[in-house]
Write a protein that holds these residues in place. Structure first.
Motif, PDB file in Angstrom:
ATOM      1  N   UNK A 507      62.170 -25.423 -11.541  1.00 57.31           N
ATOM      2  CA  UNK A 507      60.770 -25.630 -11.885  1.00 57.31           C
ATOM      3  C   UNK A 507      60.581 -25.654 -13.378  1.00 57.31           C
ATOM      4  N   UNK A 508      61.405 -24.867 -14.068  1.00 62.73           N
ATOM      5  CA  UNK A 508      61.258 -24.746 -15.501  1.00 62.73           C
ATOM      6  C   UNK A 508      61.797 -25.988 -16.199  1.00 62.73           C
ATOM      7  N   UNK A 509      62.911 -26.493 -15.678  1.00 63.13           N
ATOM      8  CA  UNK A 509      63.590 -27.597 -16.373  1.00 63.13           C
ATOM      9  C   UNK A 509      63.111 -28.963 -15.912  1.00 63.13           C
ATOM     10  N   UNK A 510      62.934 -29.127 -14.612  1.00 64.97           N
ATOM     11  CA  UNK A 510      62.778 -30.483 -14.074  1.00 64.97           C
ATOM     12  C   UNK A 510      61.664 -31.295 -14.731  1.00 64.97           C
ATOM     13  N   UNK A 511      60.489 -30.708 -15.036  1.00 63.10           N
ATOM     14  CA  UNK A 511      59.475 -31.566 -15.665  1.00 63.10           C
ATOM     15  C   UNK A 511      59.964 -32.159 -16.967  1.00 63.10           C
ATOM     16  N   UNK A 512      60.828 -31.411 -17.661  1.00 63.78           N
ATOM     17  CA  UNK A 512      61.298 -31.892 -18.954  1.00 63.78           C
ATOM     18  C   UNK A 512      62.356 -32.971 -18.825  1.00 63.78           C
ATOM     19  N   UNK A 513      62.893 -33.114 -17.619  1.00 66.83           N
ATOM     20  CA  UNK A 513      63.946 -34.086 -17.396  1.00 66.83           C
ATOM     21  C   UNK A 513      63.420 -35.350 -16.736  1.00 66.83           C
ATOM     22  N   UNK A 514      62.126 -35.372 -16.443  1.00 62.18           N
ATOM     23  CA  UNK A 514      61.561 -36.463 -15.679  1.00 62.18           C
ATOM     24  C   UNK A 514      61.761 -37.811 -16.369  1.00 62.18           C
ATOM     25  N   UNK A 515      62.216 -38.824 -15.648  1.00 68.11           N
ATOM     26  CA  UNK A 515      62.480 -40.125 -16.282  1.00 68.11           C
ATOM     27  C   UNK A 515      61.226 -40.724 -16.913  1.00 68.11           C
ATOM     28  N   UNK A 575      59.328  -9.362  -8.939  1.00 70.03           N
ATOM     29  CA  UNK A 575      59.697  -9.920 -10.248  1.00 70.03           C
ATOM     30  C   UNK A 575      59.600 -11.442 -10.212  1.00 70.03           C
ATOM     31  N   UNK A 576      60.154 -12.020  -9.153  1.00 72.28           N
ATOM     32  CA  UNK A 576      60.103 -13.474  -9.028  1.00 72.28           C
ATOM     33  C   UNK A 576      58.671 -13.984  -9.069  1.00 72.28           C
ATOM     34  N   UNK A 577      57.789 -13.337  -8.313  1.00 69.20           N
ATOM     35  CA  UNK A 577      56.425 -13.861  -8.222  1.00 69.20           C
ATOM     36  C   UNK A 577      55.656 -13.691  -9.513  1.00 69.20           C
ATOM     37  N   UNK A 578      55.974 -12.623 -10.224  1.00 67.38           N
ATOM     38  CA  UNK A 578      55.311 -12.425 -11.506  1.00 67.38           C
ATOM     39  C   UNK A 578      55.598 -13.617 -12.421  1.00 67.38           C
ATOM     40  N   UNK A 579      56.844 -14.090 -12.358  1.00 72.06           N
ATOM     41  CA  UNK A 579      57.209 -15.275 -13.139  1.00 72.06           C
ATOM     42  C   UNK A 579      56.572 -16.518 -12.535  1.00 72.06           C
ATOM     43  N   UNK A 580      56.631 -16.590 -11.216  1.00 74.94           N
ATOM     44  CA  UNK A 580      56.161 -17.766 -10.487  1.00 74.94           C
ATOM     45  C   UNK A 580      54.690 -18.087 -10.796  1.00 74.94           C
ATOM     46  N   UNK A 581      53.863 -17.046 -10.833  1.00 77.70           N
ATOM     47  CA  UNK A 581      52.433 -17.263 -11.087  1.00 77.70           C
ATOM     48  C   UNK A 581      52.240 -18.043 -12.376  1.00 77.70           C
ATOM     49  N   UNK A 582      52.898 -17.589 -13.456  1.00 79.22           N
ATOM     50  CA  UNK A 582      52.680 -18.244 -14.751  1.00 79.22           C
ATOM     51  C   UNK A 582      53.338 -19.623 -14.795  1.00 79.22           C
ATOM     52  N   UNK A 583      54.506 -19.754 -14.140  1.00 75.89           N
ATOM     53  CA  UNK A 583      55.162 -21.063 -14.105  1.00 75.89           C
ATOM     54  C   UNK A 583      54.258 -22.080 -13.412  1.00 75.89           C
ATOM     55  N   UNK A 584      53.738 -21.681 -12.251  1.00 77.96           N
ATOM     56  CA  UNK A 584      52.860 -22.591 -11.514  1.00 77.96           C
ATOM     57  C   UNK A 584      51.612 -22.901 -12.326  1.00 77.96           C
ATOM     58  N   UNK A 585      51.091 -21.892 -12.983  1.00 79.58           N
ATOM     59  CA  UNK A 585      49.887 -22.099 -13.778  1.00 79.58           C
ATOM     60  C   UNK A 585      50.152 -23.136 -14.859  1.00 79.58           C
ATOM     61  N   UNK A 586      51.274 -22.995 -15.551  1.00 78.01           N
ATOM     62  CA  UNK A 586      51.597 -23.962 -16.593  1.00 78.01           C
ATOM     63  C   UNK A 586      51.721 -25.365 -16.028  1.00 78.01           C
TER      64      UNK A 586
END
Lengths: 742, 742
Positions: A507-515, A575-586
């Motif tokens: 989730x963190x990387x893929x948007x940055x790799x999008x063609x 721990x995962x969800x704490x990260x997940x919330x902000x990742x999804x928000x971004x």
């Protein structure tokens, strides 16, 4: 007026004439569609962007006040009612449907009706941006571009057919930090969300749900509300889990069987675990055994009960919170009475029929044919699932297993798409529900079958030394030296932690790799001054919440169904969800195109799925503790033999039968309760009866308490119920007053 | 206009002046009340009837058209909307609230609004009789007769305080057969009900539910609908039960253990069953054993599964039928948002408070005090129940037991009344629900504790010859010679059939024994020409549906919870209910005063109670078959020893231990799996494990299928759902059209 919605198409730059030749129908449809949009009163503004190879055409759409009013009524938009000063309550904004402003009759003498709604004096701010989007999308979705009878209606189908490459509402002002950090006083909604929600630094804050709802609509806001609620509830679960785990350390230190085992030296020579394995000393697994005791102790029984009840209570309270939210957001009696057919459905339906509700002619797919197809779909799933269940079971090497699982998820999802499309469901909701169900069944089996195999089947049917059971000539697999529970814990750790890591990294990387983004990179220098519609066009299409929900639901399964084998699972999930919330928000704030607002009053089919998992968790925990853990044998030994448990290790090990000893000239020990002929000892049946009794008691007690919790926690909180009643009463009073004063 | 409602009070004839002296407050209240009724627009007509000792005063009330209209709006009466010829559907009577005819503005210029409703051109027939009753009752219930602050409001409280002796709506024309049998063409509703519903000759007919609803209202109609539905569903259950029972005859004839037993002569000398009993031959129970086999065979397992699923399916389909009915009767979204406080509550409440919904000052009882009282009430019930549970268990002699049960029911009900009143619930609904719950818990324990004791506890903990367990010095009771299942069947037969017989006889006789009716007998010659209000005054007060429902629910429990011990129970229930329907019908049509119509959308709290029973049934059947019947031991013997079951009798009997033989100089046999030292044999533990496993499998399979049924049967039938959607759509269209045409 402001433009709210954008339609985009691309044309090759150099050979314009040819491209028209390639798709004359496309061109005709597009022209027809735009013409009809103009007819229904939408304002259009065309922009072009020339790139090296192609021309990108943007049509900016906006709706004037009168159109907004007409469609607001059509789609039952709700706006707050103006409180009459005569009315008894001091401050109360009643929510009520905007019942009256048809397009044609919107003249001055009718203005009185709109004036009863709050804020109707300012035409620019009366409708919120999201409401304008809804209206525009409604118009786009029902405008035909060809023969209505053939279902040639709506922008969704046009996008599907590649007539337009995109259709999206515009985001608010860009939210790159440098653009607005100084002028922090008058932030736009998107900037607020970016600053106070999507930043890592907000990790301690509650989510600004009302703002999310205002910007993204109820459906997405409910997802984030659920995610936040779930993360919050994980806190107590992970605290209890961690404490139980830590207590384990103390228990291990004082555990007599563990000390006996570690000090046993060569006294327990164990039989080989497989045909090519060698004899081994039981004392060699000292460390593993102690590690296993960290979660195989009395505390785990408590934790299992706790987590089963936790899951039930969590769901009950979510129901309650959800009803509060949907009341606050005024979507509690939202029902889609006349949901439109899906564009794909209209395109593929073989015949038309009168809709029994509206009486209009519309595409139709025969009910019994759909039923047959659904049945076939079910069969395909069952076959696939049972095929894969057996193949997964054989890879119980943990890391390889994880990779297989992740690979199969992809294949499964694609298959589910194909099957669901083939089943021809009329509405999008139905389509999504069936799709979710299919993928869930797939994923459930995919992720859980190997833990279930290890927990309940592996090492159960191996026979005994000298008389091993075989399947297709191969000796049945035994659990590792440490026992099945250790194997299970190891498997769970790899799957859960591994999967979460991989997912988050993805989730963190893929948007940055999008063609698409890369391609756009070449124009990066221009991007700074690009118009908003261009900037939004560069963003990713929002794929909906399906995969986000699925990930969470699978995780919920791990922390409830197998908690007895992994008390730290809730902590990892937290721990995962704490990260997940902000990742999804971004993702939603900065990386996705703005989605059209959708209403929802709850999380839909995911809720029954969660309930199903909570049910499964009770069963699974009962059987895990009874049969997989050493809880019952220890209890039995404590009360019938020795209360200090000394000699327990010897008690759990059987001696290889006489025949084996004669054959191999040596005797060895193995886990089991058998006599020297390989027959079960009476203790085996005593234990079996106790284990089965334990399952019955555990299930009944937990389900009974769960039912009590269900009854004690009303689905709607008293406060909200009182508010609803009060509003009904006020609405009735207001109507009566209105009637009298006229 | 016709008079619809009657208020009655009695005064001693000779000493009129004194009686006024005795209750001046009563007199003042009555006068004040009647004056206020006149003020609110009701027409009054006073009649007097002189009897030998007293004077009975009747006040006949009726409401004029304008009052009816005003209150129709107030209580949200629903009347059919006139279909506009412009509307698209040809024949569709939309149901919609009568939203507009306030009393003050009901002049000619407003008449247009009422004209949109169907049948509004005839003022005499526009409101139905039952609707007029509702309006009148509404007025009577909210008219004050003293200080409103003290809760001196409403006719209910006046009747409570004996200011009036009765307040009831009038029945339609009398329905003694000779009065109308000739002129059968134009029957009144009551006569129709009498002729086509309450007669024994109608036993084959469906009930005329729409007519019942029209005459008695939705609440009573729903009871009869439920009763009819339940009786209908008993048909398949009783057929299956009877078939299983008949198959039993064939199984008995071919059963080898039974033949072994009967032919065993003196070979099995059994140990005494109690301290003063003597030795007996096992062959002496030949007949009983065979009788037991009639329902202790493989068929019963099928029947148990069948009845458990039957119960679940029945409830699911009732939900469906109920929603269809409530849609047809247009009460599906009936909700009492502003239910008035009970008259007793207003009389006893210690303080007043603002109602948070309406904002009006009204009597109040502090929430936490009520909670404490409810808690205390619960404790009292638990204590009572546990006290009586133990006392009942000791009377398991069946007929005596039945009498004790019936006696205790009376005491219980009285206690529940006192407790519930003391808990001070604000509304009648809440009061009734709490009362029902209490009585249900009482009765559940009262009726079921002795069967449960026999089924699961009696004879389980008796020890073995020479080492009997004692409780307070008394040897624990063993089951009869035939085994526990026979005891249970006998108990059930007595309770169920006996109770139903007694109840039906009571219902049949008691109205004819009523003292009020007897007293009226002296004026029997006059009765023929008595006025309708006098005739109705002689009738019984309708006590509500509580006891009717309770009887049925207890019966439902017997036929589901203990069906494994009594496959004929559904048949008995069927016969009983067939009679019950007509008995109840007669009561309501001819023996009760007409009740004020009440609305309801379902059978209320009885439904969750039925669901609870259906759940209990699954558990109970699982344990009955596993532990009480001989199904598992036979299965075990068949697969491990002898597939023809020969030798089974010997297998089930243990020999008295050596110590006993030395003591008594003789050896005897007893039921059990013990060795010569009284220790359990390995077979005991094998069986125990199988039995527990059976319980787990049975419960999971049945609950799983039950859940599937739950999912497969939608709560609202598709047809009704379509209709509801269609109506919503039409209503929306009609409103829009109306708006445009104005």
């Amino acid at each position: 007026s402001r433009s709210d919605f954008v339609l985009v198409w691309e044309e090759p730059r150099s050979m314009q004439e040819e491209s028209m030749g390639v798709s004359p129908a496309h061109h005709r449809w597009r022209e027809e569609f735009l013409k009809r949009l103009r007819h229904s009163g939408l304002l259009q503004e065309q922009k072009e962007v020339l790139q090296t190879k192609k021309r990108i055409c943007f049509v900016l759409l906006s709706a004037p006040w009168s159109v907004l009013c007409y469609y607001a009524e059509e789609i039952s938009l709700r706006v707050p009612l103006q409180v009459q000063p005569t009315s008894s309550a001091a401050v109360l904004t009643l929510s009520s449907r905007l019942t009256a402003c048809p397009l044609s009759s919107f003249q001055d003498q009718q203005a009185g009706e709109v004036q009863t709604f709050l804020g109707s004096n300012n035409k620019d701010t009366f409708f919120k941006t999201t409401q304008r989007h809804q209206v525009l999308y409604e118009i786009l979705a029902r405008t035909p571009y060809g023969l209505v009878k053939n279902g040639e209606v709506g922008v969704d189908r046009l996008v599907n057919e590649q007539v337009f490459t995109a259709a999206y509402p515009l985001h608010e002002v860009r939210c790159t930090p440098r653009a607005w950090s100084e002028a922090a006083v008058s932030l736009s909604l998107r900037q607020i969300l970016y600053a106070y929600w999507a930043q890592w630094s907000c990790w301690r804050r509650y989510q600004p749900l009302d703002h999310i709802r205002e910007y993204f609509g109820e459906k997405i806001a409910l997802y984030f509300a659920w995610l936040g609620f779930y993360t919050g509830w994980l806190l107590p679960a992970s605290v209890v889990g961690t404490v139980i785990f830590l207590i384990g350390f103390w228990l291990v230190a004082t555990d007599i069987p563990a000390n006996e085992l570690c000090g046993s030296g060569n006294s327990f020579v164990m039989c080989p675990l497989c045909n090519i394995c060698s004899y081994w000393n039981y004392s060699s697994i000292c460390v593993t055994y102690k590690a296993g005791l960290l979660f195989d102790n009395g505390g785990t029984v408590f934790l299992s009960v706790f987590m089963s009840l936790w899951a039930i209570t969590f769901l009950e309270y979510w129901k309650r919170t959800c009803s509060s939210l949907s009341h606050r957001w005024d979507c509690s009696d939202f029902q889609d009475i006349e949901e439109r057919p899906r564009p794909e459905f209209t395109a593929m339906a073989p015949m038309t029929m009168r809709n029994p509700v509206t009486g209009a002619e519309e595409p139709y797919f025969p009910e019994n044919k759909r039923f047959n197809r659904t049945l076939t779909g079910c069969m395909v799933i069952i076959i696939m699932v049972s095929l894969l269940k057996s193949s997964i079971a054989s890879f119980s090497g943990s890391v390889l297993n994880l990779l297989v699982i992740l690979l199969l998820s992809r294949i499964y999802t694609a298959l589910a798409h194909i099957l669901t499309r083939w089943e021809m469901h009329r509405t999008q909701t139905k389509y999504e529900d069936m799709f979710i169900l299919k993928v869930f069944v797939f994923q459930f089996v995919n992720f859980y079958s190997s833990p279930v195999y290890i927990a309940f089947f592996k090492g159960r049917f191996i026979g005994y030394p000298g008389n091993y059971n075989t399947l297709f000539g191969v000796r049945n697999e035994d659990c590792g030296a440490g026992g099945c529970l250790i194997d299970l814990a190891q498997e769970l750790l790899v799957i859960m932690v591994g999967k979460q890591l991989i997912n988050n990294i993805q989730e963190f990387i893929s948007p940055k790799m999008n063609p698409q983004l890369k391609e756009a990179g070449q124009e990066a220098q221009r991007q700074e001054e690009a118009s908003p519609w261009e900037a939004d066009y560069q963003l990713l299409v929002c794929e909906g919440l399906f995969s986000e929900y699925l990930e969470m639901v699978i995780q919920f399964g791990f922390i409830t169904i197998f908690v007895a084998a992994c008390p730290l699972a809730p902590l990892f999930a937290l721990i995962n969800n704490w990260v997940e919330v902000r990742l999804d928000a971004q993702k939603f704030v900065t990386e996705y195109r703005r989605p059209v607002v959708e209403r929802a009053q709850d999380i839909g089919i995911w809720f029954p799925i969660l309930q199903f998992i909570a049910h499964m968790a009770v069963l699974s925990n009962a059987f895990l503790i009874a049969f997989t853990s050493s809880f019952v044998p220890r209890l039995y030994y404590r009360y019938t033999r020795d209360s200090t448990l000394s000699g327990f290790i010897n008690f759990t090990l059987a001696t290889s039968p006489l025949s084996y000893q004669q054959q191999h000239n040596t005797s060895c020990r193995y886990r089991g309760f058998r006599d020297e002929n390989g027959e079960y000892l009476p203790e085996y049946f005593h234990l079996l009866a106790i284990q089965l009794g334990f399952v019955i008691i555990f299930e009944h007690v937990v389900f009974f308490i769960g039912r009590l919790i269900d009854l004690m926690v009303p689905d709607v909180s008293e406060e909200v119920e009182m508010k609803i009643k009060r509003e009904h009463y006020m609405a009735k009073e207001a109507l009566a007053e209105n009637q009298v004063s006229k």
